[in-house]
Scaffold this motif. Structure first.
Motif, PDB file in Angstrom:
ATOM      1  N   CYS A 133       0.922  -1.328   0.030  1.00  0.00           N
ATOM      2  CA  CYS A 133      -0.036  -0.002   0.052  1.00  0.00           C
ATOM      3  C   CYS A 133       0.811   1.320  -0.064  1.00  0.00           C
ATOM      4  O   CYS A 133       1.720   1.475   0.902  1.00  0.00           O
ATOM      5  N   THR A 134       0.564   2.323  -0.927  1.00  0.00           N
ATOM      6  CA  THR A 134       1.526   3.314  -1.246  1.00  0.00           C
ATOM      7  C   THR A 134       0.756   4.591  -0.489  1.00  0.00           C
ATOM      8  O   THR A 134       1.585   5.325   0.169  1.00  0.00           O
ATOM      9  N   ASP A 135      -0.482   4.503  -0.315  1.00  0.00           N
ATOM     10  CA  ASP A 135      -0.999   5.639   0.410  1.00  0.00           C
ATOM     11  C   ASP A 135      -2.471   5.241   0.597  1.00  0.00           C
ATOM     12  O   ASP A 135      -3.149   4.434  -0.288  1.00  0.00           O
ATOM     13  N   VAL A 138      -0.206  -2.123  -4.826  1.00  0.00           N
ATOM     14  CA  VAL A 138       0.661  -2.930  -5.956  1.00  0.00           C
ATOM     15  C   VAL A 138       0.514  -4.289  -5.406  1.00  0.00           C
ATOM     16  O   VAL A 138       0.811  -4.484  -4.331  1.00  0.00           O
ATOM     17  N   SER A 156       5.182  -3.719 -11.700  1.00  0.00           N
ATOM     18  CA  SER A 156       4.028  -4.143 -11.323  1.00  0.00           C
ATOM     19  C   SER A 156       2.950  -3.042 -11.624  1.00  0.00           C
ATOM     20  O   SER A 156       3.119  -1.732 -11.577  1.00  0.00           O
ATOM     21  N   THR A 173       3.731   5.477 -11.262  1.00  0.00           N
ATOM     22  CA  THR A 173       4.722   6.380  -9.940  1.00  0.00           C
ATOM     23  C   THR A 173       3.853   7.034  -9.012  1.00  0.00           C
ATOM     24  O   THR A 173       4.108   7.877  -8.153  1.00  0.00           O
ATOM     25  N   ASN A 211       2.120   8.284  -5.842  1.00  0.00           N
ATOM     26  CA  ASN A 211       2.528   8.209  -4.397  1.00  0.00           C
ATOM     27  C   ASN A 211       1.531   8.905  -3.337  1.00  0.00           C
ATOM     28  O   ASN A 211       1.607   8.668  -2.263  1.00  0.00           O
ATOM     29  N   LYS A 212       0.678   9.751  -3.925  1.00  0.00           N
ATOM     30  CA  LYS A 212      -0.052  10.242  -2.792  1.00  0.00           C
ATOM     31  C   LYS A 212      -1.602  10.308  -3.266  1.00  0.00           C
ATOM     32  O   LYS A 212      -1.819  10.256  -4.669  1.00  0.00           O
ATOM     33  N   GLU A 216       4.190  11.007 -10.514  1.00  0.00           N
ATOM     34  CA  GLU A 216       5.420  11.893 -10.862  1.00  0.00           C
ATOM     35  C   GLU A 216       4.870  12.631 -12.183  1.00  0.00           C
ATOM     36  O   GLU A 216       4.756  11.960 -13.439  1.00  0.00           O
ATOM     37  N   TYR A 246       7.145  15.736  -8.364  1.00  0.00           N
ATOM     38  CA  TYR A 246       6.025  15.094  -7.703  1.00  0.00           C
ATOM     39  C   TYR A 246       5.381  15.807  -6.441  1.00  0.00           C
ATOM     40  O   TYR A 246       6.240  16.698  -5.891  1.00  0.00           O
ATOM     41  N   ILE A 247       4.190  15.453  -5.789  1.00  0.00           N
ATOM     42  CA  ILE A 247       3.806  15.862  -4.788  1.00  0.00           C
ATOM     43  C   ILE A 247       4.078  15.603  -3.716  1.00  0.00           C
ATOM     44  O   ILE A 247       4.196  14.275  -3.521  1.00  0.00           O
TER      45      ILE A 247
END
Lengths: 1228, 87
Positions: free
Chosen positions: A179-181, A199, A214, A241, A243-244, A263, A295-296
């Motif tokens: 889990c990225t976010d 992912v 992935s 990419t 991330n948020k 990104e 990127y943020i």
């Protein structure tokens, strides 16, 4: 764990809490203040803070309501309002493996635990939720997720009785899912949903997928409130990419859904959309900017429910903040379609960990990742279409990440347009290195620190104390005055009128009048030809002046009456309040006066004799609405003080006696508020000739003294002056420097803090029409200053540096520091100038904000800083893509012990350090600089090439020890290059620190703790004889004695290791005959192993440890500082019984179960056990957790009493005294 | 035989519940991947270490976190080809 305190035990104390913010959120825990004073809940290190924003007409400040150490690693915080409740609840996600729901108890000013639910093991683990925290916007449930696999959801419900219930945990786990976010979606009142960027790595790991990357997807999880379960309800592929993720308002305010940041791109995604709506993140235009996707890093959503509008503020990694709006059309009442995205450049702000938009008043709070956090006033929201049209972008492209978009670019501004700077909250992070030295010859050493990132780096001089702002400093000729009084004309006056200055040296008194200016008054009835002992405004409008030969009373109508001193004696000391006056005569007798309503002094007939010469007198202030104070205190030459009754019924009757360690020089009886009971308590403050200050409580009924606290203030006799500051009664104590004693506004503890200003002889409060402050006298200078801001702890002075400081070293003779600085992926000054000169004027016109990014480039320099005059003396820039890594001032025997500055560098380094080629380029250099012009200028002498970057150098017996990679070498200075003298000792990986003492060298390895090396001069050999049995990723270490090393590691531990005695002796045997040369290696390491003596987890990466005293007359402590801005001290225990005492205290304080039953007090808020927290990586050994012991002071009385009873033979005040004195004796 | 089956089932349950639990045929790649994933997950949870890394690499905490997250997919590279297992 029972008793592992075998030998040396330290008391670990945090002097300055970490300033690096982890997380923050807006909350509303005090419903009455919702609209006027918005509240914030923030976490810094292991502390949580509840603050409120107070805005007045002339300034605004963030006031701390509550701060509490939670003894766990805080990862996120959240607040939520459960439907039907008035106030918000708070939650903290930490490493405890527990979910906690807290409520702020306004009356008791503390956080109360509502629920504490365990869902997993403690510790930061891959599959234990806690990394991400998302709260449903309607406060119905919350979800915590781990980095991999697990998610846990709790549903809240409010019973009609007002009780809040919590469901059992609902899990939504899936193996191999990263889990990225995570964020909570706004679903209005339908089932709560959470969105996560995830992912699944199962396919790539099994090799069954052809993709090397992935698939990343956006997954929705629906919490079914009816069926009570959580299930994945929707999934859609998203940018790999990403991330948020941010939530988009739903219901009547907006279309719901999620904003996914990747990104270079932003996407609006929601269930039911064919393709995401996307817009590129604009790139900066600048003279030296290169094309690169941003990127943020951080963002904040603001939704105005009334106006049904919302926007996002999103910050890129450059610090540029964009305002994102969704342009929508309404289809039905709660149904919207999004037409296009609009992005406008807003401001460039410090890089934030968290940004909070406060609606009323309109403020933006930026919790900066490095450096001070900022509070801005929002003046506008970039709504003006005509302003900077080139910085506004629209996009109506519906496409996913495979569809390439035209890049956009914008022009950043170098000044604020929509915000105005309101407040800066001082911070120390990232605190790279510190040093404790006394360069200025003050009472206490100062802390010198290098801090900051890039061009915002500073060199700081930190002093313990509060700053005072001087308004007036006027010399009054060359008469040294030693006393000062400031008085009103009459008791009902608002302002002071007279200032009396007395000089015992010239035996004169000067009278000043306060009007628009302060000027000398010549024709007053005060006696000018004698020194004044005390002066006071008494009765309604009379003034009393006591001098050696008598007492002069000046009544309001100008009539003067004189009471002559009895023959053959003089008046030595005196004290007065509004109605009473006590004199101490040279014949050891006391005289007592009472002023009637007519303004005349009536003397008591008998003069009771004291045991010895009277040195000090104090009398309590006249209580409101009464005629007389109850007690006076008299101090005598025989080192005693006596409490006397000053009632007219039993005048000057002794009530109690107290022996002191020295002659009292000043006594003041002051009524102060007792923060524990909020009642008024009479304290006696005593200053001793030895510089010691004492404070005791006078019992109201019996006059007995109790609860005596002492503190050493300075090497001069202490004089005490009571006065009112910020509405509370305080004392100013003047010794070799002035101090202020007050009840701390947040911790409510009585605190003594030095005033950071010159020495002062005497002080008095000063109230005039324009100034309300303090007037003081320092020799012949009259000084008037604003009252200090109580609660401030440190005063900073800073010098701006060029790049991120990495290390520094002090010049051994002059008060100068050499600071080495470097920034990776940044253009060096020389390259920057070269590029700029090649450019046309048009390109030039664009401002360059911040440091230009350039991969594989290094900007590095050495600067000479003069901390006393706060300036940079000179700068040497490194060329050839070299970066400075370490430095040392070394005196070479071969050059008559002339001191040179040596700087170790690396060339063409990757920011992630790895070995570089040697032939041609790469490797490292050792630069030698000669110190010119008293050390202020550096002259480059020569540099020597090494195969690897140099991370450690240290002077060693007139030569220099250099750590080259894993090898330790000894070099001497030559005319063209450094000359190798010996080699041979190797550590496992890379030497990062070297400390020496005698023939011994202690090398810190980057990953494997420290190795002890002995140098055999006769054979010119280096032999590793002792190393550690635990891997420690050393960041810093110091030898506290010949055998012992104290150090810190990257995982946030502080440890102490010692070489066994017989090994140490064997290593130091003369010549090569000893066994040590032939000793065989033990388990692939050195022949012997070090003993671990102490170990503790401090939750910050220690960057400096140093053995030093911190207060005058204090013992040596191990001072340390960490990257998050923590400063701490490890105080060694001297007495065995102290260890036992604190050990017992810790045990009973840890008894959560018992304490919980008493008054519902629960020390660790997150449910983390303090002992396991402090033993995060390795069990606590040889340490008492001082921060934990100090929690005792904040416990409710019943809980304190329970601990005291359990500990046997201890009283609560006695325990409190020991805890407080443990800190004040050795630190601040 | 039944015993063996139960042990097998218990082990599988464990492996399911606790990611990273090994078995007799754990390969080097699996083992190192697990260690690295554990490490990357741990870094992200320690804010001071993230700041330390961000300062060291001259980036920001979010960049370090992103990097850690991305590396967790295949921390030690793709798995080795299957054929090599044969002796």
């Amino acid at each position: 764990m029972a008793n592992i305190h075998t030998s040396q035990v330290f008391y670990s104390l945090t002097l300055e809490a970490p300033s690096a913010p982890t997380a923050a959120c807006l909350c509303n825990v005090i419903p009455e203040l919702r609209t006027t004073e918005p509240q914030l809940f923030e976490a810094r290190g292991d502390k949580v803070y509840l603050k409120r924003l107070v805005v007045t007409d002339h300034d605004s400040k963030l006031e701390t309501i509550l701060e509490q150490n939670v003894f766990s690693i805080v990862r996120d915080v959240g607040s939520f309002k459960i439907p039907g409740t008035k106030e918000d609840f708070l939650t903290i996600s930490s490493d405890s493996g527990r979910m906690v729901m807290l409520r702020y108890d306004i009356e008791r000013n503390r956080l109360e635990e509502i629920h504490l639910e365990t869902f997993g093991k403690s510790g930061i683990r891959r599959t234990i939720p806690g990394q991400y925290l998302a709260v449903d916007p309607r406060g119905r449930c919350l979800m915590m997720a781990s980095v991999e696999k697990n998610k846990v959801c709790y549903i809240f419900q409010r019973r009609p009785s007002g009780e809040i219930t919590i469901s059992s945990p609902h899990e939504a786990n899936q193996s191999n899912l990263l889990c990225t976010d995570l964020c909570a979606l706004d679903t209005h009142w339908s089932h709560p949903m959470f969105a996560a960027i995830e992912v699944d790595y199962a396919a790539v790991e099994n090799g069954s997928s052809s993709h090397s990357i992935s698939q990343k997807s956006l997954n929705y999880y629906t919490v079914d409130l009816g069926l009570n379960h959580v299930a994945k309800s929707w999934t859609a592929p998203c940018d790999p990419t990403a991330n948020k993720i941010f939530t988009v308002p739903g219901g009547t305010e907006g279309p719901s859904g999620a904003l996914v940041c990747a990104e270079g791109r932003l996407y609006y995604m929601h269930k039911g959309m064919q393709a995401p709506l996307t817009i590129p993140i604009p790139q900066r235009q600048g003279a030296l900017e290169t094309a690169r996707s941003r990127y943020i890093v951080c963002g904040s959503m603001f939704c105005n429910k009334k106006r049904q509008s919302f926007f996002f503020l999103l910050q890129t990694d450059d610090g540029d903040v964009f305002k994102l709006t969704l342009e929508m059309t309404r289809v039905a009442k709660t149904k919207w379609t999004v037409d296009f995205l609009r992005l406008r450049y807003f401001e460039t702000l410090p890089l934030a960990r968290s940004m909070l938009i406060i609606q009323t008043p309109a403020f933006l709070y930026v919790l900066a990742e490095t450096g001070p956090s900022m509070l801005y006033h929002i003046m506008g929201l970039a709504d003006d279409e005509d302003f900077e049209p080139w910085n506004s972008f629209d996009s109506a492209t519906f496409a996913d990440h495979r569809h390439k978009l035209e890049p956009l670019s914008f022009r950043p501004r170098d000044r604020l347009k929509y915000l105005s700077h309101e407040l800066e909250i001082p911070a120390l992070h990232p605190l790279m290195r510190t040093d404790v030295e006394n360069l200025t010859g003050e009472d206490t050493p100062q802390i010198y620190a290098i801090q900051g990132r890039g061009h915002n780096s500073v060199f700081k001089t930190i002093r313990h104390g509060v700053s005072v702002e001087e308004i007036v400093a006027s010399p009054l000729g060359n008469v040294p005055y030693d006393k000062i009084w400031s008085m009103k004309r009459a008791v009902d006056d608002e302002y002071h009128y007279y200032i009396l200055l007395s000089s015992s040296y010239t035996d004169r008194t000067t009278v000043l009048g306060i009007g628009d200016e302060v000027e000398t008054l010549e024709d007053t009835s005060f006696l000018a030809s004698r020194a004044t002992i005390t002066a006071a405004q008494m009765g309604e409008d009379s003034h009393v002046q006591v001098h050696a030969r008598g007492v002069r009373t000046i009544s309001g109508n100008g009539a003067v009456a004189e009471w002559p001193c009895p023959t053959h004696c003089t008046i030595a000391v005196a004290a007065a309040n509004q109605r009473q006056l006590i004199l101490g005569l040279s014949s050891n007798e006391l005289a007592f006066f009472f002023m009637g309503t007519n303004g005349e002094l009536n003397a008591l007939e008998d003069f009771p004799e004291m045991s010895d010469r009277i040195t000090a007198i104090g009398i309590g202030p006249t209580p409101k609405g009464q005629q007389q104070a109850k007690y006076g205190v008299v101090g005598c030459e025989d080192k005693t003080i006596r409490v006397l009754s000053t009632d007219l019924d039993s005048p000057l009757e002794a009530r109690s006696v107290q022996a002191l360690s020295d002659v009292p020089t000043s006594i003041e009886v002051v009524e102060m508020v007792d923060p524990k009971s909020n009642g008024s308590v009479t304290y006696v403050h005593i200053g001793l000739k030895s510089g010691l200050y004492l404070r005791a409580i006078i019992d109201e009924a019996t006059g007995e003294l109790s609860d005596v606290r002492t503190k050493f203030l300075g090497h001069k006799p202490v004089r005490i002056f009571p006065m009112e500051i910020e509405g509370q009664q305080c004392v100013i104590c003047c010794s070799s420097r002035p101090w202020v004693g007050f009840n701390h506004p947040i911790s409510k503890l009585y605190t003594m803090t030095p005033l950071v200003t010159g020495p002062m002889t005497a002080a008095s409060s000063f109230i005039s029409e324009h100034i309300s402050g303090i007037c003081g006298i320092a020799d012949s200078d009259l000084r008037i200053f604003n009252p200090p801001r109580l609660g401030e702890r440190f005063v900073h002075e800073s010098v701006q540096l060029e790049n991120t400081p990495r290390n520094f070293v002090r010049n051994p003779w002059f008060p100068l520091y050499y600071v080495i600085e470097s920034d990776g992926n940044t253009l060096s000054k020389a390259t920057e100038n070269a590029l700029l000169s090649e450019m046309s004027d048009k390109q030039h016109a664009l401002p360059q904000i911040g440091q230009p990014f350039a991969p594989h480039h290094w900007a590095s320099c050495v600067q000479v800083v003069d901390p006393i005059n706060s300036k940079i003396e000179s700068t040497v820039y490194l060329e050839d893509n070299e970066t400075a890594l370490c430095c040392a001032c070394v005196g070479f025997e071969a050059r008559d012990w002339e001191v040179y500055l040596l700087v170790g560098t690396g060339q063409d380094m990757d920011v992630s350090v790895k070995e570089t080629g040697y032939q041609g380029r790469g490797g490292g250099f050792l630069h030698v600089y000669r110190l010119m012009d008293a050390g202020t200028r550096l002259e480059f002498l020569h540099k020597t090439r090494f195969p690897e970057p140099i991370h450690a150098i240290a002077g060693f017996q007139g030569r220099v020890a250099v750590g080259v990679g894993a090898e330790l070498l000894i070099y001497d200075i030559g005319t063209k290059a450094m000359l190798r003298k010996t080699r041979g000792a190797k550590v496992p990986n890379r030497i990062v620190t070297i400390n020496t003492m005698g023939n011994r060298l202690v090398c810190g390895d980057v990953a494997e703790s420290v190795s002890y090396v002995v140098y055999k001069p006769t054979a010119n050999r280096l032999i590793v004889f002792c190393d550690d049995f635990i891997r420690r990723w050393t960041t810093t270490n110091t030898m506290v004695d010949y055998e012992t090393t104290v150090g810190g590691d990257k995982f946030g531990n502080i440890w102490s290791v010692r070489c066994p005695e017989e090994v140490s002796a064997e290593a130091d045997e003369d010549g090569m005959g000893g066994f040590i040369v032939n000793e065989r290696s033990f388990l692939n390491g050195a022949p012997y192993r070090l003993d671990e003596k102490a170990h503790i987890f401090v939750n910050d990466v220690p960057m400096t440890v140093k053995r030093t005293p911190l207060v005058p007359g204090g013992q040596d402590v191990v001072f340390w500082s960490g990257i998050s801005g923590t400063m701490g001290a490890m105080i060694p225990f001297v007495a065995r019984q102290d260890v036992t005492f604190f050990h017992l205290l810790e045990i009973y304080m840890r008894n959560r179960k018992e304490l919980e039953q008493i008054d519902k007090c629960n020390p660790p808020l997150t449910g983390r056990d303090q002992l396991t927290y402090r033993g995060y990586y390795s069990p606590v050994r040889g340490f008492i957790d001082g921060d934990f012991c100090e929690r005792f002071l904040t416990l409710p009385p019943a809980a304190k009493q329970w601990v005291a009873t359990e500990m046997e033979n201890w009283e609560v005040p006695e325990i409190e005294k020991r805890i407080v004195e443990m800190r004040t004796r050795a630190a601040f | 035989m039944a015993d063996k089956l139960r042990t097998q089932q218990q082990l599988e349950a464990l492996q399911n519940k606790y990611v990273g639990t090994g078995h007799a045929d754990t390969t080097k790649h699996e083992w190192t991947s697990n260690v690295m994933r554990d490490s990357y997950a741990s870094y992200q949870g320690h804010p001071s270490m993230m700041l330390y890394m961000a300062v060291g690499t001259n980036t920001n905490v979010e960049a370090v976190r992103r990097h850690c997250m991305e590396r967790m997919v295949l921390p030690v590279g793709p798995p080795p080809a299957m054929e090599e297992d044969e002796e």
